[in-house]
Design a protein around this motif. Structure first.
Motif, PDB file in Angstrom:
ATOM      1  N   ALA A 178       0.842  -1.207   0.000  1.00  0.00           N
ATOM      2  CA  ALA A 178       0.000   0.000   0.000  1.00  0.00           C
ATOM      3  C   ALA A 178       0.871   1.249   0.000  1.00  0.00           C
ATOM      4  CB  ALA A 178      -0.944  -0.006   1.197  1.00  0.00           C
ATOM      5  N   SER A 179       1.944   1.229   0.763  1.00  0.00           N
ATOM      6  CA  SER A 179       2.838   2.389   0.823  1.00  0.00           C
ATOM      7  C   SER A 179       3.525   2.624  -0.511  1.00  0.00           C
ATOM      8  CB  SER A 179       3.867   2.202   1.943  1.00  0.00           C
ATOM      9  OG  SER A 179       3.215   2.097   3.196  1.00  0.00           O
TER      10      SER A 179
ATOM     11  N   GLY B 211       6.942   7.526   1.206  1.00  0.00           N
ATOM     12  CA  GLY B 211       8.313   7.180   1.555  1.00  0.00           C
ATOM     13  C   GLY B 211       8.491   6.879   3.029  1.00  0.00           C
ATOM     14  N   PHE B 212       7.828   7.647   3.893  1.00  0.00           N
ATOM     15  CA  PHE B 212       7.957   7.431   5.330  1.00  0.00           C
ATOM     16  C   PHE B 212       7.471   6.044   5.715  1.00  0.00           C
ATOM     17  CE2 PHE B 212       6.326   7.427   9.644  1.00  0.00           C
ATOM     18  CZ  PHE B 212       7.423   7.893  10.362  1.00  0.00           C
ATOM     19  N   CYS B 213       6.258   5.679   5.264  1.00  0.00           N
ATOM     20  CA  CYS B 213       5.686   4.383   5.632  1.00  0.00           C
ATOM     21  C   CYS B 213       6.414   3.228   4.954  1.00  0.00           C
ATOM     22  CB  CYS B 213       4.199   4.337   5.305  1.00  0.00           C
ATOM     23  SG  CYS B 213       3.190   5.428   6.348  1.00  0.00           S
ATOM     24  N   LEU B 214       6.814   3.404   3.710  1.00  0.00           N
ATOM     25  CA  LEU B 214       7.560   2.357   3.027  1.00  0.00           C
ATOM     26  C   LEU B 214       8.861   2.078   3.761  1.00  0.00           C
ATOM     27  CD1 LEU B 214       7.861   0.392   0.697  1.00  0.00           C
ATOM     28  CD2 LEU B 214       8.841   2.260  -0.649  1.00  0.00           C
ATOM     29  N   ASP B 215       9.578   3.119   4.108  1.00  0.00           N
ATOM     30  CA  ASP B 215      10.822   2.990   4.866  1.00  0.00           C
ATOM     31  C   ASP B 215      10.571   2.263   6.197  1.00  0.00           C
ATOM     32  OD1 ASP B 215      13.745   4.145   5.317  1.00  0.00           O
ATOM     33  OD2 ASP B 215      12.604   4.631   7.139  1.00  0.00           O
TER      34      ASP B 215
ATOM     35  N   TRP C 278      -2.588   6.104   7.316  1.00  0.00           N
ATOM     36  CA  TRP C 278      -1.241   6.583   7.659  1.00  0.00           C
ATOM     37  C   TRP C 278      -0.531   7.127   6.427  1.00  0.00           C
ATOM     38  CZ3 TRP C 278      -0.545   7.847  12.316  1.00  0.00           C
ATOM     39  CH2 TRP C 278      -1.030   7.085  13.385  1.00  0.00           C
ATOM     40  N   ASN C 279      -0.669   6.430   5.297  1.00  0.00           N
ATOM     41  CA  ASN C 279      -0.034   6.907   4.063  1.00  0.00           C
ATOM     42  C   ASN C 279      -0.519   8.307   3.717  1.00  0.00           C
ATOM     43  OD1 ASN C 279      -0.012   3.773   2.115  1.00  0.00           O
ATOM     44  ND2 ASN C 279       1.368   4.462   3.717  1.00  0.00           N
TER      45      ASN C 279
END
Length: 159
Positions: free
Chosen positions: A42-43, A49-53, A133-134
């Motif tokens: 989903a991220s 970028g914040f959530c993917l990281d 959150w994303n």
């Protein structure tokens, strides 16, 4: 990239409740490796970028293999994911992008073949949470890695 505002400081009670909601998902029927994959996919789709990281680091801490993390973006072509994981990723994608005419029956039936009604409900809430959150972190340009120490993500050794 510079963060626009700190939404945790601006809306502390709302953030507290959303964190509580997200924390409840840790005890849901969906196993941790699938939750990690859902949060990563989903991220990726949302360009967060914040959530993917954060979720790549969490997945590594949880023991996820590095190659599988690289394959999340191409999960359809990869042989590294089980049918259940593929169903979760398909569900994540369709709920994250929401087609004009809703969720196609074919995707629902494929996912329903891998998850009980309770599990599918829990999985849907997992997708809802990460999309929320994303959206906040994309809107306010939260800097990737900026909360690593606070969340214990420095233990992933991926700096």
């Amino acid at each position: 990239m510079t963060q626009r505002i700190n939404y945790f400081q601006q809306s502390p009670e709302l953030c507290k409740k959303f964190v509580e909601f997200s924390t409840l998902l840790n005890d849901c029927t969906i196993e941790e490796p699938i939750r990690d994959l859902v949060n990563i996919r989903a991220s990726q789709i949302n360009g967060c970028g914040f959530c993917l990281d954060m979720h790549v680091k969490e997945a590594r801490i949880h023991g996820e293999r590095e190659l599988r993390l690289h394959h999340v973006a191409v999960w359809r072509e990869s042989t590294l994911f089980s049918p259940r994981e593929r169903a979760a990723l398909a569900w994540t994608e369709v709920l994250t992008t929401l087609p004009e005419h809703g969720v196609p029956d074919e995707i629902y039936e494929r996912v329903r073949g891998q998850f009980s009604e309770k599990e599918l409900s829990d999985l849907t809430f997992e997708v809802m949470a990460i999309n929320g959150w994303n959206r906040a972190n994309v809107a306010f340009r939260t800097v990737p890695g900026s909360s690593d120490k606070a969340f214990g993500l420095d233990k992933a050794n991926l700096a």
